[in-house]
Design a protein around this motif. Structure first.
Motif, PDB file in Angstrom:
ATOM      1  N   LYS A 124       0.852  -1.187   0.000  1.00 34.96           N
ATOM      2  CA  LYS A 124       0.000   0.000   0.000  1.00 34.96           C
ATOM      3  C   LYS A 124       0.890   1.240   0.000  1.00 34.96           C
ATOM      4  O   LYS A 124       1.909   1.278   0.684  1.00 34.96           O
ATOM      5  CB  LYS A 124      -0.885  -0.031   1.244  1.00 34.96           C
ATOM      6  CG  LYS A 124      -1.793   1.157   1.436  1.00 34.96           C
ATOM      7  CD  LYS A 124      -2.601   0.955   2.717  1.00 34.96           C
ATOM      8  CE  LYS A 124      -3.401   2.184   3.076  1.00 34.96           C
ATOM      9  NZ  LYS A 124      -4.172   1.982   4.328  1.00 34.96           N
ATOM     10  N   PRO A 125       0.567   2.272  -0.770  1.00 32.34           N
ATOM     11  CA  PRO A 125       1.410   3.477  -0.823  1.00 32.34           C
ATOM     12  C   PRO A 125       1.639   4.072   0.558  1.00 32.34           C
ATOM     13  O   PRO A 125       0.723   4.127   1.391  1.00 32.34           O
ATOM     14  CB  PRO A 125       0.611   4.434  -1.711  1.00 32.34           C
ATOM     15  CG  PRO A 125      -0.268   3.560  -2.523  1.00 32.34           C
ATOM     16  CD  PRO A 125      -0.622   2.390  -1.657  1.00 32.34           C
ATOM     17  N   GLN A 126       2.869   4.502   0.801  1.00 29.85           N
ATOM     18  CA  GLN A 126       3.228   5.166   2.051  1.00 29.85           C
ATOM     19  C   GLN A 126       3.656   6.606   1.722  1.00 29.85           C
ATOM     20  O   GLN A 126       4.519   6.823   0.883  1.00 29.85           O
ATOM     21  CB  GLN A 126       4.383   4.433   2.729  1.00 29.85           C
ATOM     22  CG  GLN A 126       4.123   2.957   2.996  1.00 29.85           C
ATOM     23  CD  GLN A 126       3.000   2.746   3.989  1.00 29.85           C
ATOM     24  OE1 GLN A 126       2.994   3.356   5.046  1.00 29.85           O
ATOM     25  NE2 GLN A 126       2.052   1.883   3.637  1.00 29.85           N
ATOM     26  N   ILE A 127       3.021   7.562   2.378  1.00 29.33           N
ATOM     27  CA  ILE A 127       3.316   8.974   2.121  1.00 29.33           C
ATOM     28  C   ILE A 127       4.667   9.331   2.744  1.00 29.33           C
ATOM     29  O   ILE A 127       4.915   9.099   3.926  1.00 29.33           O
ATOM     30  CB  ILE A 127       2.221   9.891   2.693  1.00 29.33           C
ATOM     31  CG1 ILE A 127       0.851   9.502   2.128  1.00 29.33           C
ATOM     32  CG2 ILE A 127       2.547  11.357   2.397  1.00 29.33           C
ATOM     33  CD1 ILE A 127       0.661   9.793   0.685  1.00 29.33           C
ATOM     34  N   ARG A 128       5.564   9.881   1.918  1.00 30.48           N
ATOM     35  CA  ARG A 128       6.868  10.322   2.396  1.00 30.48           C
ATOM     36  C   ARG A 128       6.956  11.852   2.505  1.00 30.48           C
ATOM     37  O   ARG A 128       7.563  12.394   3.419  1.00 30.48           O
ATOM     38  CB  ARG A 128       7.982   9.822   1.445  1.00 30.48           C
ATOM     39  CG  ARG A 128       8.188   8.325   1.506  1.00 30.48           C
ATOM     40  CD  ARG A 128       8.925   7.924   2.783  1.00 30.48           C
ATOM     41  NE  ARG A 128       9.257   6.516   2.773  1.00 30.48           N
ATOM     42  CZ  ARG A 128       8.544   5.560   3.361  1.00 30.48           C
ATOM     43  NH1 ARG A 128       7.423   5.896   4.008  1.00 30.48           N
ATOM     44  NH2 ARG A 128       8.916   4.297   3.316  1.00 30.48           N
ATOM     45  N   THR A 129       6.357  12.552   1.566  1.00 29.60           N
ATOM     46  CA  THR A 129       6.375  14.024   1.583  1.00 29.60           C
ATOM     47  C   THR A 129       4.931  14.514   1.571  1.00 29.60           C
ATOM     48  O   THR A 129       4.157  14.173   0.660  1.00 29.60           O
ATOM     49  CB  THR A 129       7.113  14.587   0.359  1.00 29.60           C
ATOM     50  OG1 THR A 129       8.443  14.066   0.337  1.00 29.60           O
ATOM     51  CG2 THR A 129       7.162  16.109   0.411  1.00 29.60           C
ATOM     52  N   HIS A 130       4.600  15.277   2.576  1.00 27.31           N
ATOM     53  CA  HIS A 130       3.233  15.795   2.697  1.00 27.31           C
ATOM     54  C   HIS A 130       3.166  17.231   2.188  1.00 27.31           C
ATOM     55  O   HIS A 130       4.143  17.983   2.293  1.00 27.31           O
ATOM     56  CB  HIS A 130       2.778  15.755   4.154  1.00 27.31           C
ATOM     57  CG  HIS A 130       2.705  14.377   4.733  1.00 27.31           C
ATOM     58  ND1 HIS A 130       1.546  13.637   4.737  1.00 27.31           N
ATOM     59  CD2 HIS A 130       3.655  13.597   5.307  1.00 27.31           C
ATOM     60  CE1 HIS A 130       1.771  12.473   5.322  1.00 27.31           C
ATOM     61  NE2 HIS A 130       3.050  12.413   5.665  1.00 27.31           N
ATOM     62  N   PRO A 131       2.050  17.639   1.631  1.00 24.72           N
ATOM     63  CA  PRO A 131       1.898  19.053   1.243  1.00 24.72           C
ATOM     64  C   PRO A 131       1.990  19.948   2.483  1.00 24.72           C
ATOM     65  O   PRO A 131       1.597  19.544   3.588  1.00 24.72           O
ATOM     66  CB  PRO A 131       0.513  19.114   0.601  1.00 24.72           C
ATOM     67  CG  PRO A 131      -0.217  17.904   1.106  1.00 24.72           C
ATOM     68  CD  PRO A 131       0.826  16.852   1.343  1.00 24.72           C
ATOM     69  N   GLU A 132       2.516  21.145   2.305  1.00 30.93           N
ATOM     70  CA  GLU A 132       2.777  22.031   3.432  1.00 30.93           C
ATOM     71  C   GLU A 132       1.777  23.185   3.479  1.00 30.93           C
ATOM     72  O   GLU A 132       1.349  23.707   2.440  1.00 30.93           O
ATOM     73  CB  GLU A 132       4.193  22.603   3.335  1.00 30.93           C
ATOM     74  CG  GLU A 132       5.285  21.543   3.430  1.00 30.93           C
ATOM     75  CD  GLU A 132       6.675  22.164   3.358  1.00 30.93           C
ATOM     76  OE1 GLU A 132       6.750  23.383   3.080  1.00 30.93           O
ATOM     77  OE2 GLU A 132       7.654  21.438   3.579  1.00 30.93           O
ATOM     78  N   THR A 133       1.438  23.548   4.699  1.00 35.44           N
ATOM     79  CA  THR A 133       0.551  24.696   4.904  1.00 35.44           C
ATOM     80  C   THR A 133       1.194  25.952   4.319  1.00 35.44           C
ATOM     81  O   THR A 133       2.395  26.195   4.497  1.00 35.44           O
ATOM     82  CB  THR A 133       0.271  24.883   6.401  1.00 35.44           C
ATOM     83  OG1 THR A 133      -0.523  23.777   6.854  1.00 35.44           O
ATOM     84  CG2 THR A 133      -0.465  26.178   6.673  1.00 35.44           C
TER      85      THR A 133
END
Length: 818
Positions: A422-431
């Protein structure tokens, strides 16, 4: 109208062919009046209380030849009676219940009912199209129940129901499309109103106003599109509201402001797609909520946090799988919840703490889409511990070797995450905070150990962005074995306020979905003026009005300054008012001290700006102090005061005895002509002096009478000592002393002392009375006074403010050695 007459027969027997089950006399289904039927075989039994003549062919209300004083219930269901005749009811003086349903009555007139003590009235399933105003007024003292179901009523005239005791009103299956405001005013005791299946598309504001005691409102199977406080206004005692089977798309943020006692709310079978954070604010007493069979895809964080008393929540047949998977506290606040229905939502995963705040005793869950990995291991144990295994039907879709198996049959050791299929998020969008019209980029990166193709979706406030500008990149990287890295970039060009919200990426492959953190985008805009204050010239006593308005994002705060500071004389005297709603700043009863430069300041988080306007106050000339006549001894110094006020500052002139003032070397003017100083006054100086002040608004005159008296012991020779050599020095000293009184600066006093000592050494002056300072020269002419604007004969220096005396008009100059 001709009444159906059924003559009496022998008393005490049940009239054939009716059946008597006292107190009920039942003559139903006898085809009355059949051609072969002439009369009842006997009169009504005296102990009969209820009379039923249903399913006959009666065309009018029957009459039995004498008043039926004992009959309290009359049922004439399913006959062919075309109208209601008030005369027929005079033979039923004790009647309390009347059922005329399933006849062919077409209207209810004002004259349909006489005054009677009727409590129950059923006119359902007729052909009624018209309800005349006042048609029920004669029943107002007793009527409790009215049923008008299955008629052809298309409009209810406002205030038609003047029935203060009515408790139940039914208007189901009519043709009412719009309910106007105040329609039901006059039903002070109404507890239940049923209006199902009318096709209602619009409830005007105040539609139910006046129903202060209503507890139940049923509006199912209509065409309502919104729930808002306008049509709920006045329903402060409402406990049950049923709005299922409508077309409701929106619950306004403050919908429940006026009905916060709701215990049951049914919004099932509507078109709701989102539950915003404010959807249920104010419903702290709600116990049962049905949102089943909508199209809900978005559940805002904390949407249920106000429902601390909710016991039953139905969310079946929606599309809330993402909302459940992504939220660790999707049901936060539901501390009393005991029953939850999540059937048919295609849920793939559930966060471990999703139900941690509830008291669930019943969970209804049906899904075959679960990703049975280590993250779902908790669910099996939780279902067993809470004894929910019999109320759920949940099976795995992934991994493949568990596909189709019930989660209840999967061994705990099989819930594994050995790899990250299952895909694992490494970089999240920033506020991000951006200014309007800028370009914004949000980036999201995920990895997977599977080569299964990945896809991405971006959501704003939990709703999918279908038309977004998205770039996707895929590459392999060496990280714990071959891994697929997937990057998605969301471009937001020329952002506007409508772009504000929380953005999230969802990356999906064959094995499931994963959700990034929610990045908040805030769009700001520098303030810009919509209105700027204008320069204003105004008379004293009037009202000064300055307008200032600005726009920006967030909305800028407006503040005011006067002359660069926040000290407003008008504020201290409570004459200043700021009206932020109207963008107006005004000063009542304007005074001279209000004059100055006013600055409107507009400020928000993005920046600020200001706009200035000058306020000029005009005032007609006036005397600040009353003019006082003067009496001096010959040889003394006379100071005549004409203290002027006005705006613009008035120009002062002096006359003597209504003619020109002859100015000699003994006449001096100070403080912009407000002081006339006469040194060594003589008898010729006596007379009427007129002070004339004028500005653009007018002229004012005042008179001072100067009286000069002789001194009997005055030695003329003594008075002339040193006249030739030091006359002007003496005059200078006197004048300087006067100025010292006017100005009050220490520098001048030093000069005075110097002159006095030198004179005492060089000359023999025996009379120094002329150096006495007049005690009535006001302090407000000093350097600390209010005459702050330099005028003719006035200047400033580094040593302080001081008055310069004007030279005589004939041009004489000071001749003293000093």
């Amino acid at each position: 109208a001709v009444l159906l007459l059924l003559p009496a027969a022998r008393a005490g027997l049940c009239p054939a062919p009716c059946s008597c089950r006292i107190p009920l006399l039942d003559c139903s289904r006898r085809k009355l009046p059949a051609p072969s039927w002439r009369a009842l075989s006997s009169s009504l039994p005296p102990d009969a209380v209820s009379l039923k003549m249903n399913y006959n062919e009666l065309t009018e209300i029957p009459y039995f030849g004498e008043p039926t004083t004992n009959i309290t219930l009359l049922s004439l269901v399913h006959n062919i009676i075309p109208e209601i005749n008030a005369e027929a009811f005079q033979f039923y003086p004790a009647l309390e219940s009347l059922d005329l349903s399933s006849n062919i009555i077409s209207e209810v007139k004002t004259s349909s009912f006489p005054r009677m003590q009727l409590k129950y009235l059923n006119l359902s399933n007729n052909r009624i199209t018209i309800l005349e105003a006042g048609c029920f007024d004669n029943l107002s003292s007793s009527l409790l129940v009215v049923k008008l179901n299955r008629n052809r009523i298309s409009m209810i005239p406002p205030k038609i129901f003047k029935l203060p005791h009515l408790q139940f009103l039914e208007l189901k299956r009519n043709r009412i499309k719009v309910v106007e405001g105040l329609t039901f005013q006059g039903l002070d005791s109404l507890r239940s109103l049923k209006m199902q299946r009318n096709g209602i598309s619009k409830l005007k504001d105040g539609a139910f106003f006046g129903l202060d005691n209503m507890e139940e409102l049923e509006l199912e199977h209509n065409n309502l599109t919104e729930v808002n406080k306008g049509w709920l206004y006045g329903l402060r005692m409402l406990q049950q509201l049923y709005v299922s089977q409508n077309a409701v798309e929106r619950i306004s943020p403050d919908a429940w402001e006026f009905c916060q006692r709701l215990s049951e709310l049914d919004l099932s079978y509507n078109q709701l797609t989102r539950l915003d954070e404010s959807a249920f604010v104010g419903l702290s007493l709600l116990e049962r909520l049905n949102l089943g069979d909508n199209r809900v895809t978005h559940i805002a964080d904390g949407v249920f946090r106000f429902l601390s008393n909710l016991q039953t929540l139905n969310l079946r047949n929606n599309e809330i799988s993402w909302a459940i998977e992504d939220a660790s506290e999707a049901f936060a606040g539901l501390t009393s919840l005991t029953k939850l229905d999540l059937n048919n939502n295609a849920i793939m995963s559930i966060q471990e703490n999703a139900f941690s705040q509830t008291r669930l005793k019943e969970l209804i869950l049906n899904t075959s889409s679960l990703l049975c990995d280590c993250h779902l291991k908790w669910l099996l144990q939780w279902l067993v511990d809470n004894n929910f295994q019999h109320s759920v039907n949940v099976s795995c879709a992934h991994p493949e070797w568990l596909a189709g198996q019930s989660i209840l049959n999967v061994d705990l050791k099989d819930f594994v995450c050995d790899d990250f299929l299952k895909p694992q998020i490494r970089t999240h969008p920033e506020t991000t905070v951006a200014l309007r019209s800028m370009n914004v980029t949000l980036t999201c990166t995920a990895v997977s150990s599977s080569d299964s193709p990945m896809s991405t979706l971006w959501r704003k406030d939990s709703e999918i962005l279908y038309d977004a500008d998205i770039e996707n990149f895929v590459r392999y990287q060496q990280q714990a074995g071959e891994a697929l890295e997937y990057t998605s970039v969301l471009h937001l060009f020329n952002v506007n306020f409508t772009d504000e919200g929380k953005y999230q990426c969802i990356i999906t492959n064959h094995f499931g979905s994963n959700y990034s953190h929610k990045a908040k985008l805030t769009v700001n805009e520098m303030p810009s003026f919509l209105k700027t204050p204008m320069d204003l010239t105004i008379r004293t006593g009037a009202m000064a009005r300055l307008e200032c308005a600005a726009e920006g994002h967030p909305a800028p705060q407006i503040s005011w300054q006067k002359d660069g500071g926040t000290d407003f004389p008008a504020a201290r005297e409570r004459r200043m008012h700021v009206m932020p709603e109207d963008d107006v700043f005004f000063i009542a009863n304007v005074k001279i001290e209000d004059m100055g430069i006013y600055s409107c300041m507009a400020q928000n988080i993005a920046g600020g700006l200001s706009a200035n306007a000058s306020l000029i106050v005009l005032e007609t000339p006036s005397f600040i102090r009353p003019l006082e006549d003067k009496t001096v001894t010959r040889g003394e110094t006379a100071v005549l005061q004409c203290i002027a006020g006005g705006s613009p500052a008035p120009r002062l002139n002096w006359t003597k005895d209504d003619g020109p003032l002859l100015v000699t070397e003994r006449h001096f003017f100070a403080a912009a002509n407000q002081l006339l100083i006469i040194v060594d006054a003589g008898l010729e100086d006596a007379g009427k002096y007129t002070c004339i002040m004028s500005n653009t608004l007018g002229t004012e005159r005042g008179h001072i009478y100067l009286n000069v008296i002789s001194t009997p012991n005055c030695d003329s020779s003594q008075s002339s000592i040193g006249h030739e050599d030091d006359g002007w020095t003496t005059v200078g000293i006197v004048i300087i002393v006067v100025v010292c009184c006017v100005v009050g600066t220490s520098l001048i006093w030093v000069i005075v002392i110097y002159h006095m000592r030198r004179k005492n050494e060089d000359y023999s002056i025996t009379n120094t009375d002329e150096l006495n300072l007049p005690a009535d020269i006001p302090s407000y002419l000093s350097s600390q006074g209010t005459l702050s604007e330099p005028q003719e004969g006035y200047s400033n220096s580094e040593a302080g403010s001081h008055q310069q005396l004007m030279p005589p008009a004939n041009g004489y100059l000071h001749k003293g050695a000093d």
